[in-house]
Scaffold this motif. Structure first.
Motif, PDB file in Angstrom:
ATOM      1  N   GLN A 188     -57.691 -14.957 -19.392  1.00  0.00           N
ATOM      2  CA  GLN A 188     -58.819 -15.576 -20.089  1.00  0.00           C
ATOM      3  C   GLN A 188     -60.147 -15.000 -19.591  1.00  0.00           C
ATOM      4  O   GLN A 188     -61.057 -14.722 -20.377  1.00  0.00           O
ATOM      5  N   GLU A 189     -60.253 -14.824 -18.279  1.00  0.00           N
ATOM      6  CA  GLU A 189     -61.492 -14.279 -17.698  1.00  0.00           C
ATOM      7  C   GLU A 189     -61.720 -12.839 -18.162  1.00  0.00           C
ATOM      8  O   GLU A 189     -62.838 -12.451 -18.513  1.00  0.00           O
ATOM      9  N   LEU A 190     -60.639 -12.032 -18.160  1.00  0.00           N
ATOM     10  CA  LEU A 190     -60.760 -10.645 -18.605  1.00  0.00           C
ATOM     11  C   LEU A 190     -61.097 -10.573 -20.090  1.00  0.00           C
ATOM     12  O   LEU A 190     -61.832  -9.677 -20.528  1.00  0.00           O
ATOM     13  N   GLN A 191     -60.544 -11.515 -20.883  1.00  0.00           N
ATOM     14  CA  GLN A 191     -60.847 -11.539 -22.320  1.00  0.00           C
ATOM     15  C   GLN A 191     -62.322 -11.855 -22.545  1.00  0.00           C
ATOM     16  O   GLN A 191     -62.977 -11.259 -23.396  1.00  0.00           O
ATOM     17  N   GLN A 192     -62.857 -12.796 -21.755  1.00  0.00           N
ATOM     18  CA  GLN A 192     -64.275 -13.132 -21.877  1.00  0.00           C
ATOM     19  C   GLN A 192     -65.162 -11.946 -21.493  1.00  0.00           C
ATOM     20  O   GLN A 192     -66.238 -11.745 -22.054  1.00  0.00           O
ATOM     21  N   GLN A 193     -64.681 -11.145 -20.523  1.00  0.00           N
ATOM     22  CA  GLN A 193     -65.449  -9.974 -20.091  1.00  0.00           C
ATOM     23  C   GLN A 193     -65.361  -8.833 -21.107  1.00  0.00           C
ATOM     24  O   GLN A 193     -66.118  -7.881 -21.029  1.00  0.00           O
ATOM     25  N   GLY A 194     -64.430  -8.893 -22.039  1.00  0.00           N
ATOM     26  CA  GLY A 194     -64.310  -7.855 -23.059  1.00  0.00           C
ATOM     27  C   GLY A 194     -63.427  -6.697 -22.651  1.00  0.00           C
ATOM     28  O   GLY A 194     -63.631  -5.563 -23.127  1.00  0.00           O
ATOM     29  N   ALA A 195     -62.436  -6.942 -21.797  1.00  0.00           N
ATOM     30  CA  ALA A 195     -61.520  -5.867 -21.400  1.00  0.00           C
ATOM     31  C   ALA A 195     -60.759  -5.366 -22.628  1.00  0.00           C
ATOM     32  O   ALA A 195     -60.290  -6.150 -23.453  1.00  0.00           O
ATOM     33  N   GLU A 196     -60.607  -4.052 -22.719  1.00  0.00           N
ATOM     34  CA  GLU A 196     -59.932  -3.449 -23.864  1.00  0.00           C
ATOM     35  C   GLU A 196     -58.433  -3.714 -23.828  1.00  0.00           C
ATOM     36  O   GLU A 196     -57.834  -4.126 -24.822  1.00  0.00           O
ATOM     37  N   LEU A 197     -57.801  -3.480 -22.716  1.00  0.00           N
ATOM     38  CA  LEU A 197     -56.370  -3.708 -22.527  1.00  0.00           C
ATOM     39  C   LEU A 197     -56.145  -4.267 -21.131  1.00  0.00           C
ATOM     40  O   LEU A 197     -56.887  -3.955 -20.189  1.00  0.00           O
ATOM     41  N   ILE A 198     -55.092  -5.092 -21.002  1.00  0.00           N
ATOM     42  CA  ILE A 198     -54.702  -5.651 -19.710  1.00  0.00           C
ATOM     43  C   ILE A 198     -53.259  -5.249 -19.468  1.00  0.00           C
ATOM     44  O   ILE A 198     -52.369  -5.572 -20.260  1.00  0.00           O
ATOM     45  N   VAL A 199     -53.022  -4.532 -18.376  1.00  0.00           N
ATOM     46  CA  VAL A 199     -51.699  -3.976 -18.089  1.00  0.00           C
ATOM     47  C   VAL A 199     -51.206  -4.565 -16.773  1.00  0.00           C
ATOM     48  O   VAL A 199     -51.841  -4.379 -15.729  1.00  0.00           O
ATOM     49  N   PHE A 200     -50.083  -5.280 -16.808  1.00  0.00           N
ATOM     50  CA  PHE A 200     -49.495  -5.853 -15.600  1.00  0.00           C
ATOM     51  C   PHE A 200     -48.421  -4.914 -15.060  1.00  0.00           C
ATOM     52  O   PHE A 200     -47.423  -4.633 -15.743  1.00  0.00           O
ATOM     53  N   ASP A 201     -48.632  -4.430 -13.842  1.00  0.00           N
ATOM     54  CA  ASP A 201     -47.603  -3.650 -13.154  1.00  0.00           C
ATOM     55  C   ASP A 201     -46.709  -4.623 -12.376  1.00  0.00           C
ATOM     56  O   ASP A 201     -46.544  -4.512 -11.160  1.00  0.00           O
ATOM     57  N   LEU A 202     -46.137  -5.562 -13.129  1.00  0.00           N
ATOM     58  CA  LEU A 202     -45.288  -6.615 -12.545  1.00  0.00           C
ATOM     59  C   LEU A 202     -44.107  -6.838 -13.479  1.00  0.00           C
ATOM     60  O   LEU A 202     -44.191  -6.591 -14.685  1.00  0.00           O
ATOM     61  N   GLN A 203     -42.991  -7.306 -12.901  1.00  0.00           N
ATOM     62  CA  GLN A 203     -41.803  -7.594 -13.696  1.00  0.00           C
ATOM     63  C   GLN A 203     -41.646  -9.112 -13.835  1.00  0.00           C
ATOM     64  O   GLN A 203     -41.529  -9.810 -12.823  1.00  0.00           O
ATOM     65  N   PHE A 204     -41.654  -9.587 -15.066  1.00  0.00           N
ATOM     66  CA  PHE A 204     -41.497 -11.027 -15.334  1.00  0.00           C
ATOM     67  C   PHE A 204     -40.092 -11.251 -15.860  1.00  0.00           C
ATOM     68  O   PHE A 204     -39.887 -11.546 -17.038  1.00  0.00           O
ATOM     69  N   ILE A 205     -39.116 -11.114 -14.966  1.00  0.00           N
ATOM     70  CA  ILE A 205     -37.721 -11.171 -15.374  1.00  0.00           C
ATOM     71  C   ILE A 205     -37.192 -12.602 -15.319  1.00  0.00           C
ATOM     72  O   ILE A 205     -36.629 -13.123 -16.284  1.00  0.00           O
ATOM     73  N   ALA A 206     -37.379 -13.244 -14.169  1.00  0.00           N
ATOM     74  CA  ALA A 206     -36.887 -14.629 -14.012  1.00  0.00           C
ATOM     75  C   ALA A 206     -37.847 -15.607 -14.697  1.00  0.00           C
ATOM     76  O   ALA A 206     -39.062 -15.474 -14.559  1.00  0.00           O
ATOM     77  N   PRO A 207     -37.328 -16.561 -15.439  1.00  0.00           N
ATOM     78  CA  PRO A 207     -38.224 -17.535 -16.096  1.00  0.00           C
ATOM     79  C   PRO A 207     -38.814 -18.528 -15.087  1.00  0.00           C
ATOM     80  O   PRO A 207     -38.192 -18.863 -14.085  1.00  0.00           O
ATOM     81  N   HIS A 208     -40.032 -19.012 -15.383  1.00  0.00           N
ATOM     82  CA  HIS A 208     -40.700 -20.049 -14.588  1.00  0.00           C
ATOM     83  C   HIS A 208     -41.236 -21.079 -15.570  1.00  0.00           C
ATOM     84  O   HIS A 208     -42.369 -20.957 -16.051  1.00  0.00           O
ATOM     85  N   PRO A 209     -40.445 -22.074 -15.895  1.00  0.00           N
ATOM     86  CA  PRO A 209     -40.839 -23.043 -16.941  1.00  0.00           C
ATOM     87  C   PRO A 209     -42.174 -23.710 -16.687  1.00  0.00           C
ATOM     88  O   PRO A 209     -42.877 -24.087 -17.637  1.00  0.00           O
ATOM     89  N   ASP A 210     -42.585 -23.877 -15.401  1.00  0.00           N
ATOM     90  CA  ASP A 210     -43.838 -24.571 -15.105  1.00  0.00           C
ATOM     91  C   ASP A 210     -45.061 -23.742 -15.499  1.00  0.00           C
ATOM     92  O   ASP A 210     -46.116 -24.316 -15.806  1.00  0.00           O
ATOM     93  N   HIS A 211     -44.927 -22.422 -15.468  1.00  0.00           N
ATOM     94  CA  HIS A 211     -46.101 -21.568 -15.701  1.00  0.00           C
ATOM     95  C   HIS A 211     -45.995 -20.698 -16.948  1.00  0.00           C
ATOM     96  O   HIS A 211     -47.032 -20.234 -17.453  1.00  0.00           O
ATOM     97  N   ASP A 212     -44.786 -20.465 -17.447  1.00  0.00           N
ATOM     98  CA  ASP A 212     -44.620 -19.528 -18.556  1.00  0.00           C
ATOM     99  C   ASP A 212     -45.338 -19.957 -19.835  1.00  0.00           C
ATOM    100  O   ASP A 212     -45.912 -19.102 -20.531  1.00  0.00           O
ATOM    101  N   PRO A 213     -45.333 -21.264 -20.204  1.00  0.00           N
ATOM    102  CA  PRO A 213     -46.023 -21.622 -21.466  1.00  0.00           C
ATOM    103  C   PRO A 213     -47.506 -21.253 -21.452  1.00  0.00           C
ATOM    104  O   PRO A 213     -48.019 -20.676 -22.420  1.00  0.00           O
ATOM    105  N   ALA A 214     -48.225 -21.574 -20.375  1.00  0.00           N
ATOM    106  CA  ALA A 214     -49.655 -21.258 -20.320  1.00  0.00           C
ATOM    107  C   ALA A 214     -49.873 -19.748 -20.287  1.00  0.00           C
ATOM    108  O   ALA A 214     -50.801 -19.216 -20.929  1.00  0.00           O
ATOM    109  N   PHE A 215     -49.004 -19.073 -19.555  1.00  0.00           N
ATOM    110  CA  PHE A 215     -49.102 -17.612 -19.457  1.00  0.00           C
ATOM    111  C   PHE A 215     -48.867 -16.982 -20.831  1.00  0.00           C
ATOM    112  O   PHE A 215     -49.603 -16.093 -21.272  1.00  0.00           O
TER     113      PHE A 215
END
Length: 733
Positions: free
Chosen positions: A81-108
């Motif tokens: 959200q912060e990067l979107q407000q700043q006007g970032a063109e693209l956001i690239v995560f060098d992370l693997q989101f393999i295992a689900p996390h029900p507490d955080h995945d919906p907001a993410f």
């Protein structure tokens, strides 16, 4: 192999094969040459469009997440959200989101869906030897331990097997990202330095890597791809199809003329090698890096239009082994470079269309370098050739550094300078040694045939030949008609008085090696060496051939002595040369219990007297007039008629000036002017001779013969000779 070009070619081929073989076995050019070019070049500015958001130590403490990467997921939604407000063109995560996390995945997921510009990394897992070895990022490997393939029944795979697969993010997130693709770096302890990175994983079904996918989306967002046929599927899928199409030989889509350059760059990435050498910008943290917590708290500005890479990157201490890598710039002080920085570096290289590339295959550079060095070493023998090749190598190294700094072009430097150059020097020295042995062997063969008694006076090299201890009796002398070359050192007595006998022995030993080389190279024979004088003869050759060979030897001796005098620190040995043709006897002189073999006769004495005339005329090479007749390649000038000491009959002498192509217009004009003055002198026209020689010296500069005749003409003006025949009588040798 006597021809210089064949020798140069042999040096080129041998050094090429040796250098290529060593490079193939050791990777020397990459490990040493490329890394050295990076270090010499230093850092260079990265593109301002690239920003790395580092999940660093400060953020770990500020957010209270520690070393557990899974605990960061609860903060990613607000970061987007912060990067979107700043006007970032693209956001690239060098992370693997393999295992689900029900507490955080919906907001993410909601944040990614709203932003519409988030890309994430697929995990690449490599399996080797059944289920025994898994390679990949920790979460990927630990969460997916099922074998890729298995045999029937319960028997595990134990044979050698290497396979790769990618594991995509959890479906709860994957459906809301702009795209996802793998990014794989080998973290091998035996080859831990990262120098190149994949643009396509052909071993993984021609899958494009995340930096390539990101680059295409960036071009799409800023309008660069407008007018180019675009894909209807996500780039991660469409690029795979395009690469398969390209590898199969089918043509790719075309673009409007204004887009030819960008289309060519895209096609090069899709169709050429599946990996590229990275053009690193510098050590870790050369790219713009912002702390995750600072961006999260809204403390970072100027992110408008940036491509933001988010990933693990320590900035205060040397990181551990996981997802940190050695590069050509890393050392113990800088620490290793985080994987997210390497991903951002590859994207920046794509953005600039600049990777480290070699303009031509490196093997071709090895061959060309060997050929250049070989030509220099064969054209300039000995030390001059080594110095010339060293200068060429310096120029080549400077060109390689400049070219690499300018465009990332990689010219090999380690193999040419550290392998090929020393080997070429060694081969050149060995060739010179073989030439010397060949010359000595030829001389020995001649002596064995003509004067077997001289065999003990000819230098031999152990192991090359064995002189006959007993030879059948032959005549001790031989009358021949040939050419004689006599030399003498000017001012030898003065030089000898200034040095010890041993120093003079060393100086003369080197001097006569220099002096004798032109003689033997032009089929002459060293007949005698006495103190500061040397005598050489030419026999048993056609007259014209003998005359030309002796003239060439004399000119080369003059040049060789000049070089010798410039190089020696002991003392200069200016040398005068005299040439004469006629009858002589080659034979043995008995002196007590010893015998000496040499050339004897009036021709030898006259040659010696002729060389002595040089000290009066200030010349270097004089010859009797018939000697240089009908030699079109040799330039000479008449220097007059002389009555030498011990001779009643006058002798016409010539100065050997040089080879035709080497004599300039100024020298040619001097010779013509001198001829006019000499004619006036020989006719007894003293006033005319004085005027002509004075004009010559004032316009052409100092000239020994002109000065000699000017002084004589001035003397004869005051006291003319009673009977003048145009002959100069010399009272001394």
């Amino acid at each position: 192999m006597n021809h210089p070009y064949l020798r140069a070619l042999s040096i080129a081929l041998i050094t090429f094969l040796l250098g290529s073989g060593i490079d193939y076995l050791t990777g020397m050019e990459t490990a040493l040459g490329l890394d050295t070019l990076f270090k010499i070049r230093g850092t260079r500015p990265p593109p301002v469009e690239v920003v790395v958001v580092a999940m660093d130590e400060t953020s770990e403490t500020r957010l209270g997440v520690g070393q557990d990467l899974t605990r960061w997921r609860g903060f990613h939604a607000k970061l987007i959200q912060e990067l979107q407000q700043q006007g970032a063109e693209l956001i690239v995560f060098d992370l693997q989101f393999i295992a689900p996390h029900p507490d955080h995945d919906p907001a993410f997921a909601a944040a990614m869906q709203k932003a519409g510009n988030v890309l994430v990394t697929d995990c690449v897992q490599k399996l080797r030897r059944g289920v025994e070895d898994f390679y990949g990022r920790d979460e990927c490997s630990e969460s997916n331990q099922q074998p890729f393939v298995q045999k029937e029944g319960t028997q595990q795979l134990s044979e050698q097997l290497i396979a790769m697969r990618k594991i995509i993010p959890t479906p709860a997130l994957a459906q809301f990202v702009l795209d996802h693709a793998p990014f794989y770096l080998t973290n091998d302890a035996e080859n831990s330095i990262i120098r190149e990175s994949w643009v396509f994983l052909d071993a993984l079904a021609e899958t494009p890597t995340l930096p390539v996918v990101t680059w295409l989306y960036y071009l799409q967002h800023n309008g660069t791809l407008q007018g180019i046929t675009q894909l209807n599927t996500p780039f991660s899928v469409g690029l795979t199809e395009r690469r398969r199409q390209c590898l199969s030989g089918a043509p790719l889509s075309s673009a409007i003329p204004q887009k030819e350059a960008i289309l060519q760059a895209i096609n090069n990435i899709i169709c050429l090698e599946d990996s590229r050498y990275l053009d690193f910008y510098g050590p870790p943290q050369t790219l713009r890096i912002e702390s995750y917590s600072d961006v999260y708290d809204g403390k970072v500005n100027n992110l408008q239009g940036k491509v933001v890479f988010v990933g693990k990157a320590n900035r205060k201490f040397s990181p551990g082994k996981t997802d940190y890598f050695q590069t050509p710039f890393t050392d113990t002080r800088s620490g290793r470079m985080a994987g997210v920085e390497i991903m951002a570096t590859q994207f920046a290289n794509l953005l600039e269309d600049r990777f480290v590339t070699s303009p031509y295959p490196q093997a071709l550079w090895y061959l060309l370098f060997g050929l250049w060095v070989g030509l220099l070493l064969t054209q300039f023998a000995g030390l001059p050739g080594i110095v010339a090749s060293l200068l060429l190598s310096g120029v080549y190294a400077g060109l390689a550094i400049w070219y690499f700094k300018r465009s990332g072009a990689w010219l090999p430097v380690a193999v040419p300078l550290l392998i090929q150059l020393p080997v070429a020097w060694l081969m050149s020295l060995l060739d010179s040694r073989r030439d010397l042995l060949r010359e000595r062997k030829r001389i020995l063969a001649f002596v064995q045939q003509i004067f077997p008694q001289w065999i003990h006076f000819v230098p031999t090299s152990p192991g090359q030949w064995s002189p006959e201890k007993s030879t059948e009796a032959r005549s001790f002398e031989r009358d021949v008609n040939g050419l004689c070359l006599a030399t003498d050192i000017e001012g030898y007595t003065t030089v000898a008085a200034q040095h010890t006998p041993h120093e003079m022995w060393e100086l003369l030993n080197e001097y006569y090696q220099v002096l004798s080389h032109p003689v033997t190279m032009h089929d002459g024979i060293i007949a005698d060496v006495t103190g500061d004088a040397m005598m050489a003869v030419w026999i048993d050759l056609p007259v014209a051939t003998q005359r030309l060979a002796a003239c060439l030897a004399a000119l080369e001796m003059e040049l060789a002595v000049e070089r010798f005098n410039e190089a020696t620190r002991v003392g200069r040995l200016p040398t005068r040369i005299g040439l004469h043709e006629g009858d002589m006897t080659l034979g043995k002189l008995d002196a007590g219990e010893g015998s000496h073999y040499r050339a004897i006769g009036d021709t030898v004495v006259t040659a010696s007297r002729i060389q002595g005339v040089n000290k009066y005329l200030g010349t270097k090479i004089l010859a009797s007039a018939p000697f240089a007749a009908h030699l079109n390649n040799i330039v000479s000038r008449s220097v007059g008629l002389f009555r030498l000491v011990g001779r009643e009959e006058p002798l016409a002498l010539l100065e050997i000036v040089g080879m035709g192509p080497d004599v300039g217009k100024a020298k040619d004009k001097l010779c013509k002017q001198f001829a006019g003055g000499l004619a006036a002198f020989q006719q007894g026209q003293w006033d005319e001779a004085v005027i002509r020689f004075q004009i010559l010296l004032s316009t052409q500069g100092e000239d020994g013969p002109s000065r000699f005749y000017l002084n004589l003409a001035l003397a004869y003006q005051k006291n003319p000779p009673l009977e003048w025949e145009g002959i100069v009588t010399l009272e001394g040798k």
